[in-house]
Design a protein around this motif. Structure first.
Motif, PDB file in Angstrom:
ATOM      1  N   GLU A   1      43.410 -32.548  70.976  1.00  0.00           N
ATOM      2  CA  GLU A   1      43.136 -31.118  70.954  1.00  0.00           C
ATOM      3  C   GLU A   1      43.905 -30.495  69.792  1.00  0.00           C
ATOM      4  O   GLU A   1      45.134 -30.467  69.784  1.00  0.00           O
ATOM      5  CB  GLU A   1      43.564 -30.480  72.276  1.00  0.00           C
ATOM      6  N   CYS A   2      43.176 -30.009  68.788  1.00  0.00           N
ATOM      7  CA  CYS A   2      43.825 -29.510  67.570  1.00  0.00           C
ATOM      8  C   CYS A   2      44.088 -28.009  67.605  1.00  0.00           C
ATOM      9  O   CYS A   2      44.966 -27.518  66.897  1.00  0.00           O
ATOM     10  CB  CYS A   2      42.978 -29.854  66.346  1.00  0.00           C
ATOM     11  N   SER A   3      43.302 -27.258  68.361  1.00  0.00           N
ATOM     12  CA  SER A   3      43.520 -25.822  68.540  1.00  0.00           C
ATOM     13  C   SER A   3      43.757 -25.126  67.199  1.00  0.00           C
ATOM     14  O   SER A   3      42.930 -25.197  66.294  1.00  0.00           O
ATOM     15  CB  SER A   3      44.690 -25.603  69.509  1.00  0.00           C
ATOM     16  N   GLY A   4      44.897 -24.483  67.021  1.00  0.00           N
ATOM     17  CA  GLY A   4      45.150 -23.729  65.812  1.00  0.00           C
ATOM     18  C   GLY A   4      45.306 -24.562  64.557  1.00  0.00           C
ATOM     19  O   GLY A   4      45.273 -24.025  63.447  1.00  0.00           O
ATOM     20  N   ALA A   5      45.464 -25.874  64.701  1.00  0.00           N
ATOM     21  CA  ALA A   5      45.595 -26.748  63.530  1.00  0.00           C
ATOM     22  C   ALA A   5      44.249 -27.174  62.965  1.00  0.00           C
ATOM     23  O   ALA A   5      44.188 -27.661  61.822  1.00  0.00           O
ATOM     24  CB  ALA A   5      46.408 -27.993  63.897  1.00  0.00           C
ATOM     25  N   LEU A   6      43.167 -26.998  63.717  1.00  0.00           N
ATOM     26  CA  LEU A   6      41.891 -27.590  63.332  1.00  0.00           C
ATOM     27  C   LEU A   6      41.352 -27.037  62.008  1.00  0.00           C
ATOM     28  O   LEU A   6      40.870 -27.793  61.157  1.00  0.00           O
ATOM     29  CB  LEU A   6      40.860 -27.401  64.446  1.00  0.00           C
ATOM     30  N   GLY A   7      41.407 -25.739  61.808  1.00  0.00           N
ATOM     31  CA  GLY A   7      40.883 -25.168  60.580  1.00  0.00           C
ATOM     32  C   GLY A   7      41.582 -25.699  59.341  1.00  0.00           C
ATOM     33  O   GLY A   7      40.959 -25.920  58.296  1.00  0.00           O
ATOM     34  N   LEU A   8      42.887 -25.950  59.439  1.00  0.00           N
ATOM     35  CA  LEU A   8      43.626 -26.483  58.295  1.00  0.00           C
ATOM     36  C   LEU A   8      43.358 -27.972  58.112  1.00  0.00           C
ATOM     37  O   LEU A   8      43.329 -28.466  56.976  1.00  0.00           O
ATOM     38  CB  LEU A   8      45.113 -26.215  58.468  1.00  0.00           C
ATOM     39  N   LEU A   9      43.134 -28.690  59.197  1.00  0.00           N
ATOM     40  CA  LEU A   9      42.731 -30.089  59.073  1.00  0.00           C
ATOM     41  C   LEU A   9      41.346 -30.188  58.434  1.00  0.00           C
ATOM     42  O   LEU A   9      41.075 -31.101  57.647  1.00  0.00           O
ATOM     43  CB  LEU A   9      42.748 -30.772  60.443  1.00  0.00           C
ATOM     44  N   GLN A  10      40.465 -29.248  58.756  1.00  0.00           N
ATOM     45  CA  GLN A  10      39.163 -29.192  58.096  1.00  0.00           C
ATOM     46  C   GLN A  10      39.330 -28.935  56.604  1.00  0.00           C
ATOM     47  O   GLN A  10      38.679 -29.573  55.768  1.00  0.00           O
ATOM     48  CB  GLN A  10      38.302 -28.086  58.725  1.00  0.00           C
ATOM     49  N   CYS A  11      40.219 -28.003  56.245  1.00  0.00           N
ATOM     50  CA  CYS A  11      40.428 -27.685  54.836  1.00  0.00           C
ATOM     51  C   CYS A  11      40.996 -28.889  54.092  1.00  0.00           C
ATOM     52  O   CYS A  11      40.591 -29.182  52.959  1.00  0.00           O
ATOM     53  CB  CYS A  11      41.360 -26.487  54.703  1.00  0.00           C
ATOM     54  N   ALA A  12      41.925 -29.611  54.723  1.00  0.00           N
ATOM     55  CA  ALA A  12      42.483 -30.812  54.099  1.00  0.00           C
ATOM     56  C   ALA A  12      41.402 -31.865  53.896  1.00  0.00           C
ATOM     57  O   ALA A  12      41.369 -32.566  52.866  1.00  0.00           O
ATOM     58  CB  ALA A  12      43.614 -31.371  54.959  1.00  0.00           C
ATOM     59  N   THR A  13      40.487 -31.984  54.855  1.00  0.00           N
ATOM     60  CA  THR A  13      39.367 -32.915  54.723  1.00  0.00           C
ATOM     61  C   THR A  13      38.473 -32.511  53.551  1.00  0.00           C
ATOM     62  O   THR A  13      37.983 -33.363  52.799  1.00  0.00           O
ATOM     63  CB  THR A  13      38.551 -32.952  56.026  1.00  0.00           C
ATOM     64  N   ALA A  14      38.263 -31.211  53.388  1.00  0.00           N
ATOM     65  CA  ALA A  14      37.452 -30.719  52.273  1.00  0.00           C
ATOM     66  C   ALA A  14      38.120 -31.017  50.930  1.00  0.00           C
ATOM     67  O   ALA A  14      37.444 -31.327  49.948  1.00  0.00           O
ATOM     68  CB  ALA A  14      37.211 -29.222  52.432  1.00  0.00           C
ATOM     69  N   VAL A  15      39.448 -30.916  50.870  1.00  0.00           N
ATOM     70  CA  VAL A  15      40.165 -31.248  49.637  1.00  0.00           C
ATOM     71  C   VAL A  15      39.966 -32.725  49.305  1.00  0.00           C
ATOM     72  O   VAL A  15      39.729 -33.085  48.146  1.00  0.00           O
ATOM     73  CB  VAL A  15      41.665 -30.919  49.780  1.00  0.00           C
ATOM     74  N   ALA A  16      40.047 -33.581  50.320  1.00  0.00           N
ATOM     75  CA  ALA A  16      39.835 -35.010  50.095  1.00  0.00           C
ATOM     76  C   ALA A  16      38.416 -35.281  49.591  1.00  0.00           C
ATOM     77  O   ALA A  16      38.198 -36.133  48.727  1.00  0.00           O
ATOM     78  CB  ALA A  16      40.103 -35.789  51.381  1.00  0.00           C
ATOM     79  N   TRP A  17      37.454 -34.561  50.136  1.00  0.00           N
ATOM     80  CA  TRP A  17      36.057 -34.668  49.707  1.00  0.00           C
ATOM     81  C   TRP A  17      35.933 -34.336  48.216  1.00  0.00           C
ATOM     82  O   TRP A  17      35.311 -35.069  47.447  1.00  0.00           O
ATOM     83  CB  TRP A  17      35.220 -33.724  50.562  1.00  0.00           C
TER      84      TRP A  17
END
Length: 315
Positions: A267-283
């Motif tokens: 459960e990522c809750s408030g961390a999820l949006g930043l984990l998504q952004c980090a994934t986008a940077v890797a992309w």
């Protein structure tokens, strides 16, 4: 002071998860057998005593992101601290401290509270400790409004930069895993998260932009948010089917588009949006030039969405 440019870019990223410290591995899920993150091993023991788990993790990811962005050196911050702000997204970051304090008051009295523990009961403790640790004297706030808070935190950082109130913003999303958070959510928490440094493109320096932050939107339902993102992507400059979708259910992903699922981290809750952004940077770092579409929202609540664009795809 009014900013002369509207473009805002990610310039640095820091991932702090068990067994993972770089964004490329996020879509692959947890590392088997990985030990919990040891903050002392990442930033040293000094200054960690009496700080709660979420604050310790937040300090680690903020240091990694600032260093990656070229703003932090061995002797400290390399840019004026009053031009760097902080936004933290965390819904349960200090819930263990608050619950412990309430239990102490109920069972004994306010005099039994530890003076070293009391500051950790502040909802803004993670953001304020990041600012104190690294000398960041710009705007400082915490977003804790549920499942959309990660993308909302990035939106607030973007607005702050475009208003000219700062040149750089550290945006961190962090959630701890402990007995209290598991009891409140009924789930295993991510016990970590990610941070990014975002800045106006006229202030990013030699590091250059890694990812451009596009406008965000909010709707009452997640499917509506996904549909509006797809509509925004239509036209010759962008094709919703030629990109990466994060946080969208299978029915919301346009045919032919790629998607990634980060739910394996817990459960990522408030961390999820930043984990998504980090994934986008890797992309983007991998050489992909297509946009990344991020969505956050529950089945019965408000939804938030945004489009991120690799620099080569700026429109």
């Amino acid at each position: 002071m009014t900013a002369a440019v509207t473009e805002v870019a990610v310039t640095g990223v820091g991932v702090v998860l068990p067994g993972l410290n770089e964004p490329g591995g996020l879509p692959h899920g947890p590392v088997a057998g990985a030990a919990p993150v040891d903050p002392a091993a990442l930033i040293g023991k000094k200054g960690l005593r009496f700080k709660d788990r979420a604050t310790q993790l937040g300090l680690c990811m903020a240091k990694a992101a600032l260093t990656d962005a070229g703003l932090l050196g061995p002797r400290g911050l390399l840019v004026p601290g009053d031009r760097v702000g902080v936004v933290v997204s965390s819904n349960l970051g200090n819930a263990d401290t608050v619950c412990r304090a309430v239990a102490t008051i109920a069972e004994e009295n306010t005099g039994a509270l530890s003076p070293m523990d009391t500051p950790n009961a502040s909802s803004n403790i993670i953001a304020s400790e990041i600012a104190i640790r690294f000398g960041l004297r710009g705007p400082n706030l915490t977003v804790c409004n549920g499942v959309t808070s990660g993308l909302d935190a990035l939106r607030w950082a973007r607005l702050t930069l475009r208003s000219g109130r700062a040149d750089h913003m550290v945006v961190a999303g962090v959630e701890p895993d402990n007995d209290i958070t598991r009891r409140l959510t009924g789930a295993r928490m991510v016990d970590g998260g990610a941070a990014v440094v975002v800045g106006r493109t006229d202030a990013v320096g030699a590091a250059g932009p890694r990812l451009l932050l596009g406008p965000s939107l909010r709707t009452e339902k997640l499917p509506d948010c996904a549909a509006r993102l797809a509509d925004a992507a239509s036209g010759p400059a962008r094709d919703a089917a030629a990109g990466l979708w994060l946080g969208a259910g299978p029915s919301a992903v346009p045919p032919g588009a790629e998607s990634a699922d980060l739910s394996g981290w817990g459960e990522c809750s408030g961390a999820l949006g930043l984990l998504q952004c980090a994934t986008a940077v890797a992309w983007a770092d991998s050489g992909r030039t297509e946009p990344v579409y991020a969505l956050l929202g529950g089945a019965d609540g408000e939804a938030s969405g945004t489009v991120w664009t690799p620099p080569e795809r700026a429109v």
